[in-house]
Scaffold this motif. Structure first.
Motif, PDB file in Angstrom:
ATOM      1  N   LYS A  16     104.257  65.456  50.694  1.00 25.75           N
ATOM      2  CA  LYS A  16     104.283  66.465  50.228  1.00 25.75           C
ATOM      3  C   LYS A  16     105.249  66.912  49.362  1.00 25.75           C
ATOM      4  N   GLY A  31      96.415  61.474  45.933  1.00 22.40           N
ATOM      5  CA  GLY A  31      96.005  62.033  46.796  1.00 22.40           C
ATOM      6  C   GLY A  31      94.425  63.729  47.562  1.00 22.40           C
ATOM      7  N   SER A  32      93.365  63.454  47.214  1.00 24.78           N
ATOM      8  CA  SER A  32      92.773  64.638  47.515  1.00 24.78           C
ATOM      9  C   SER A  32      93.136  65.228  49.052  1.00 24.78           C
ATOM     10  N   ASN A  33      93.591  64.115  49.739  1.00 23.67           N
ATOM     11  CA  ASN A  33      94.643  64.553  51.291  1.00 23.67           C
ATOM     12  C   ASN A  33      95.871  64.243  51.271  1.00 23.67           C
ATOM     13  N   SER A  34      96.411  64.802  52.176  1.00 20.39           N
ATOM     14  CA  SER A  34      98.009  65.029  52.287  1.00 20.39           C
ATOM     15  C   SER A  34      98.852  63.443  52.541  1.00 20.39           C
ATOM     16  N   GLU A  66      85.113  68.647  46.244  1.00 17.16           N
ATOM     17  CA  GLU A  66      86.470  68.593  46.959  1.00 17.16           C
ATOM     18  C   GLU A  66      86.278  70.290  46.429  1.00 17.16           C
ATOM     19  N   GLN A 102      99.684  61.666  56.626  1.00 17.02           N
ATOM     20  CA  GLN A 102     100.355  61.980  57.573  1.00 17.02           C
ATOM     21  C   GLN A 102     102.074  62.410  57.523  1.00 17.02           C
ATOM     22  N   VAL A 122      92.913  71.102  47.222  1.00 13.98           N
ATOM     23  CA  VAL A 122      93.595  70.099  48.491  1.00 13.98           C
ATOM     24  C   VAL A 122      94.284  69.236  48.173  1.00 13.98           C
ATOM     25  N   GLY A 123      95.158  68.304  49.203  1.00  9.60           N
ATOM     26  CA  GLY A 123      95.698  67.653  49.496  1.00  9.60           C
ATOM     27  C   GLY A 123      96.794  67.457  48.436  1.00  9.60           C
TER      28      GLY A 123
END
Length: 202
Positions: free
Chosen positions: A27, A17-20, A80, A22, A51-52
């Motif tokens: 991570k 993911g380009s997000n981490s 991005e 919840q 990112v992410g």
């Protein structure tokens, strides 16, 4: 294992993911996988973001003095945050070219938690394997059971006879980065019998 028929795993493409997400575990898993790759001397091929989870694994491998190759379409530059401080950085014209180059640069593939983009990349690489356009190992790092429902759905597809049982066996799975890497390395891989699609000609 017949080593003469085995392709060495020098680089692994990681879809994530380009997000981490919840959960801190996502991570943590990206960091552990990055360290596990460099400990084995395996380079990282990834989507080129900073990112992410993409950023976490790339930063970890770079910090550990490993090889990082980023591949990103120009159209995503405005969406991005790009990480250019890597071993190699490739700008491509389209998503299709991105996937094709990732396949060419990699000896195996791992899907980590991510969104629809990650799923798209993962399923395309599985489909290409079914079509014998490549014969490289594919794994899922099932962090905190993230892929449980997806794996159940794949089993459902097979039960309903929209895929053969051996297609389910294409996907190696573990919740442990070291174990998954060992599974990918030990997986017997042969050169593909088909020809990789040149999307520029399609």
């Amino acid at each position: 294992m017949d080593m003469e028929n085995n392709i060495p795993v020098k680089r692994i493409c990681v879809f994530c993911g380009s997000n981490s997400g919840q959960r801190p575990a996502y991570k943590d898993a990206a960091k552990k996988l990055g360290k596990a790759l460099t400990a084995r001397g395996i380079g990282l091929v990834y989507g080129g973001g900073s990112v992410g989870l993409m950023g976490v694994i790339a930063e970890t491998v770079m910090r550990e003095k490993g090889e990082v190759i980023g591949v990103i379409p120009k159209a995503l530059f405005s969406r991005e945050i790009v990480r250019r401080e890597v071993t190699e950085f490739h700008e491509v014209a389209s998503m299709h070219e991105r996937k094709t180059l990732m396949v060419q640069l990699s000896d195996a593939f791992i899907a980590m938690p991510g969104g629809c983009g990650t799923m798209d990349e993962f399923f395309e690489i599985v489909t290409w394997s079914q079509l014998e356009l490549h014969a490289k190992p594919i794994g899922i790092l099932n962090v905190e059971g993230y892929f449980d429902l997806l794996l159940q759905f794949i089993d459902h597809i097979i039960r309903e006879r929209f895929a053969r049982p051996e297609h389910g066996q294409l996907i190696l799975r573990s919740d442990n980065p070291d174990e998954l890497l060992q599974m990918l390395i030990q997986k017997k891989t042969l050169p593909p019998s088909g020809k990789l699609i040149d999307w520029k000609e399609s």
